[in-house]
Design a protein around this motif. Structure first.
Motif, mmCIF file in Angstrom:
data_model
loop_
_atom_site.group_PDB
_atom_site.id
_atom_site.type_symbol
_atom_site.label_atom_id
_atom_site.label_comp_id
_atom_site.label_asym_id
_atom_site.label_seq_id
_atom_site.Cartn_x
_atom_site.Cartn_y
_atom_site.Cartn_z
ATOM 1 N N SER A 1 -1.000 -35.266 30.281
ATOM 2 C CA SER A 1 -1.247 -36.066 29.237
ATOM 3 C C SER A 1 -2.467 -36.949 29.486
ATOM 4 O O SER A 1 -3.330 -37.314 28.541
ATOM 5 N N LEU A 2 -2.480 -37.512 30.747
ATOM 6 C CA LEU A 2 -3.849 -38.361 31.126
ATOM 7 C C LEU A 2 -5.080 -37.560 30.720
ATOM 8 O O LEU A 2 -6.030 -38.298 30.147
ATOM 9 N N GLU A 3 -5.106 -36.358 31.412
ATOM 10 C CA GLU A 3 -6.336 -35.708 31.155
ATOM 11 C C GLU A 3 -6.886 -35.284 29.503
ATOM 12 O O GLU A 3 -7.646 -35.358 29.200
ATOM 13 N N ALA A 4 -5.536 -35.108 28.849
ATOM 14 C CA ALA A 4 -5.822 -34.845 27.412
ATOM 15 C C ALA A 4 -6.451 -35.928 26.700
ATOM 16 O O ALA A 4 -7.302 -36.051 25.819
ATOM 17 N N ALA A 5 -5.807 -37.414 27.219
ATOM 18 C CA ALA A 5 -6.425 -38.533 26.759
ATOM 19 C C ALA A 5 -7.842 -38.971 26.947
ATOM 20 O O ALA A 5 -8.310 -39.563 26.090
ATOM 21 N N LEU A 6 -7.900 -38.375 28.188
ATOM 22 C CA LEU A 6 -9.288 -38.948 28.674
ATOM 23 C C LEU A 6 -10.471 -37.887 28.318
ATOM 24 O O LEU A 6 -11.662 -38.033 28.145
ATOM 25 N N ALA A 7 -9.864 -36.710 27.514
ATOM 26 C CA ALA A 7 -10.960 -35.655 26.824
ATOM 27 C C ALA A 7 -11.904 -36.406 25.752
ATOM 28 O O ALA A 7 -13.134 -35.930 25.745
ATOM 29 N N ALA A 8 -11.373 -37.305 25.129
ATOM 30 C CA ALA A 8 -12.086 -38.019 24.213
ATOM 31 C C ALA A 8 -13.441 -38.927 24.520
ATOM 32 O O ALA A 8 -14.202 -39.394 23.770
ATOM 33 N N ASP A 9 -13.226 -39.302 26.144
ATOM 34 C CA ASP A 9 -14.351 -40.221 26.642
ATOM 35 C C ASP A 9 -15.730 -39.740 26.989
ATOM 36 O O ASP A 9 -15.546 -38.256 27.585
ATOM 37 N N ARG A 10 -16.535 -40.149 26.258
ATOM 38 C CA ARG A 10 -18.068 -39.636 26.480
ATOM 39 C C ARG A 10 -18.475 -39.642 27.830
ATOM 40 O O ARG A 10 -19.473 -39.100 28.305
ATOM 41 N N VAL A 11 -17.876 -40.434 28.752
ATOM 42 C CA VAL A 11 -18.194 -40.754 30.119
ATOM 43 C C VAL A 11 -17.504 -39.808 30.772
ATOM 44 O O VAL A 11 -16.419 -39.817 30.756
ATOM 45 N N LYS A 12 -18.181 -39.375 32.124
ATOM 46 C CA LYS A 12 -17.466 -38.363 32.819
ATOM 47 C C LYS A 12 -16.521 -39.155 33.732
ATOM 48 O O LYS A 12 -16.598 -40.046 34.500
ATOM 49 N N THR A 13 -15.143 -38.320 33.700
ATOM 50 C CA THR A 13 -14.199 -38.840 34.633
ATOM 51 C C THR A 13 -13.807 -37.694 35.569
ATOM 52 O O THR A 13 -13.789 -36.408 34.931
ATOM 53 N N ASN A 14 -12.980 -37.937 36.502
ATOM 54 C CA ASN A 14 -12.467 -36.890 37.556
ATOM 55 C C ASN A 14 -11.158 -37.548 37.952
ATOM 56 O O ASN A 14 -11.123 -38.616 38.751
ATOM 57 N N ILE A 15 -10.285 -36.489 37.883
ATOM 58 C CA ILE A 15 -8.706 -36.991 38.334
ATOM 59 C C ILE A 15 -8.629 -36.304 39.528
ATOM 60 O O ILE A 15 -8.457 -34.982 39.366
ATOM 61 N N ASN A 16 -8.245 -36.869 40.621
ATOM 62 C CA ASN A 16 -7.626 -36.286 41.714
ATOM 63 C C ASN A 16 -6.230 -36.155 42.004
ATOM 64 O O ASN A 16 -5.675 -35.392 42.925
ATOM 65 N N GLY A 17 -5.532 -36.455 41.091
ATOM 66 C CA GLY A 17 -4.057 -36.036 41.202
ATOM 67 C C GLY A 17 -3.071 -37.136 41.803
ATOM 68 O O GLY A 17 -4.038 -38.404 42.265
ATOM 69 N N PHE A 18 -1.939 -37.046 42.311
ATOM 70 C CA PHE A 18 -1.166 -37.962 42.801
ATOM 71 C C PHE A 18 -1.493 -38.025 44.237
ATOM 72 O O PHE A 18 -1.608 -36.760 44.996
ATOM 73 N N THR A 19 -1.306 -39.101 45.043
ATOM 74 C CA THR A 19 -1.513 -39.117 46.455
ATOM 75 C C THR A 19 -0.178 -39.002 47.141
ATOM 76 O O THR A 19 0.713 -38.984 46.218
ATOM 77 N N HIS A 20 0.002 -38.913 48.379
ATOM 78 C CA HIS A 20 1.260 -39.061 48.919
ATOM 79 C C HIS A 20 2.233 -40.363 48.703
ATOM 80 O O HIS A 20 3.410 -40.332 48.814
ATOM 81 N N LEU A 21 1.368 -41.544 48.374
ATOM 82 C CA LEU A 21 2.129 -42.696 48.012
ATOM 83 C C LEU A 21 2.542 -42.651 46.640
ATOM 84 O O LEU A 21 3.027 -43.725 46.049
ATOM 85 N N GLY A 22 2.392 -41.696 45.696
ATOM 86 C CA GLY A 22 2.803 -41.523 44.376
ATOM 87 C C GLY A 22 1.533 -42.152 43.421
ATOM 88 O O GLY A 22 1.909 -42.550 42.287
ATOM 89 N N LEU A 23 0.480 -42.442 44.055
ATOM 90 C CA LEU A 23 -0.733 -43.112 43.134
ATOM 91 C C LEU A 23 -1.677 -42.088 42.725
ATOM 92 O O LEU A 23 -1.906 -41.041 43.282
#
Length: 489
Positions: A363-385
């Motif tokens: 859902s986050l990736e889909a929401a960011l798809a409209a952003d003209r600025v480049k984004t990169n999601i690294n997923g959840f860490t061991h701490l849940g962030l």
């Protein structure tokens, strides 16, 4: 998707709002006082040659003559894209220019104090994805684009637009851009250079051949290819200027330009003015009753999600999942609206289900798809962030509109009245030991003075007995809470 631009122009400031489906998504602000002349191209005249400094002064029509060093007259020794390096010997300045010669130059550094602007003859014209290099015949690619396949794809697209007029450097921002966007940038830059050459032949010496584009023009340039339904401008002068600009360089947008003549301010449409004010708040309310807390620091931006008043219909897990899903859309919008860049850490509400985590990321990736600025999601860490990055393209709206609080100096909190009272008492003791005084007067903020004479009066009385001197308290209405002075009498 229905999108339109609202352009608000005043003599001191230009603001552009991007509206999608009736909701403010992006805000761009430029203050006239902060605009420099870096990037401007001038037809100047060499007023003085200084062989001892290997430099020349060039009159470009400004108050102070600009500075041109010999090393800025030859081509750069390194191309952004190529591994091969060509070495150039810097020739004597007297062989390169002569006094009274007309010369086309570009500003690389603004005038500062008593120094004039710094110039170069190595002209470049930047756009969103490309840099045009007049006279060059090759295509370079930013070294920050790692993928060899992507580098080749971009080079093949741009190579078609190289000719005797010049070549291009492909900027980092071009990674992932489609063929149409790249082609539009190349066509725009070639049109721009053609105009500069026409002006060079027509204009007198000490004339501006090209002024770095203002905010409104840059936005229109960058939004070429975007499905814009309408562009409204609230200034007739700016409207005519933009109409002339689009007619010359981006004719596909000319028909979409409209002069706004409504009775209420243009930014009151779609509640844009209030949305800008809300973008400065830490707390962002969600429709369900949950909320986000956004904290922007120098190192990173953190976003915390809370359920708030949202209790769900079935169970706690459903409540948490639905709040997180709703938050993804709100987060994507806030990143664009506030123009937050760099490292971003998102603390979603803990989810026990792996499936829920995957769906939240999707859902986050889909929401960011409209952003003209480049984004990169690294997923959840061991701490849940969730760790992600968003490319820094300009100052955040907070940095443009706000300054550091003079009271807390950026800490975001101030010492309590009680803490300041105890600091006052300690300062009196320290001063009494260091200096010989008959008595003391303390000047403090009203709340601190009131507490010293009220709840902490017993502590003040004990101190007076201890040092054997009288202490008088004086309230100063203009003092902030942490401010005080201990004066010896």
């Amino acid at each position: 998707m229905s999108a339109e631009l609202l352009i608000n122009v005043t003599p001191s400031e230009t603001r552009v709002a991007m509206i999608e489906n009736g909701i403010l998504q992006e805000v761009h602000i430029e203050r006239e006082s902060r605009r420099g002349i870096v990037g401007n191209i001038y037809k100047g005249r060499v007023s003085r040659v200084l062989p001892g400094m290997q430099a020349a002064f060039v009159d470009i029509g400004l108050e102070k003559a600009a500075f041109l060093h010999a090393s800025d007259i030859v081509p750069h020794t390194e191309c952004v894209a190529e591994n091969e390096k060509q070495q150039f010997q810097v020739r004597d300045i007297s062989e390169l220019v002569r006094q009274g010669q007309d010369i086309v130059v570009q500003v690389v550094k603004d005038p500062l104090g008593t120094k004039g602007a710094r110039l170069t003859t190595d002209i470049t014209l930047p756009s969103r994805y490309l840099v045009f290099m007049p006279g060059a015949s090759h295509v370079g690619v930013s070294q920050r684009i790692d993928s060899e396949k992507e580098r080749e794809r971009l080079k093949n697209i741009v190579a078609e637009h190289c000719d005797e007029d010049g070549g291009f450097i492909i900027r980092t921002a071009a990674e992932g851009a489609d063929d149409t966007e790249m082609a539009q940038d190349a066509i725009f830059l070639k049109r721009l250079w053609k105009k500069v050459m026409e002006r060079r032949a027509k204009y007198k010496t000490r004339s501006t051949l090209y002024g770095e584009l203002g905010l409104a023009q840059r936005i229109l340039r960058d939004f070429v290819g975007t499905e814009l339904g309408r562009i409204q401008v609230d200034s007739r002068l700016a409207f005519e200027t933009l109409k002339e600009f689009t007619s010359e360089f981006v004719p596909e947008l000319t028909e979409k330009l409209k002069l706004y003549e409504g009775n209420k301010p243009i930014f009151d449409m779609h509640d844009a003015e209030n949305e800008i004010q809300r973008s400065l708040d830490r707390k962002v309310e969600l429709k369900s009753g949950g909320y986000l807390i956004i904290d922007q620091t120098e190192a990173m931006t953190t976003i915390d999600i809370n359920t708030g008043a949202f209790v769900g219909r079935r169970n706690l897990e459903e409540t948490i999942f639905n709040t997180n899903i709703e938050a993804t859309v709100a987060i994507a919008r806030q990143l664009r609206l506030r123009n937050l860049g760099g490292i971003i850490i998102i603390d979603f509400i803990d989810m026990a289900s792996d499936d829920h985590r995957k769906r939240v990321l999707t859902s986050l990736e889909a929401a960011l798809a409209a952003d003209r600025v480049k984004t990169n999601i690294n997923g959840f860490t061991h701490l849940g962030l969730v760790e992600m990055t968003r490319k820094r393209t300009r100052e955040s709206i907070e940095h443009v509109l706000c300054t550091q609080c003079p009271t807390c100096e950026g800490r975001g909190s101030v010492k309590t009245v009680e803490t300041v009272c105890f600091e006052v008492l300690r300062e009196i003791t320290r001063v009494n030991r260091a200096y010989d005084a008959d008595n003391f007067v303390v000047y403090a903020a009203p709340a601190v003075a009131e507490t010293l004479e009220g709840d902490e009066s017993h502590a003040l009385a004990e101190l007076e007995v201890f040092i054997g001197k009288q202490v008088k308290i004086q309230a100063e209405p203009l003092y902030v809470q942490e401010q005080f002075d201990v004066v010896m009498m």
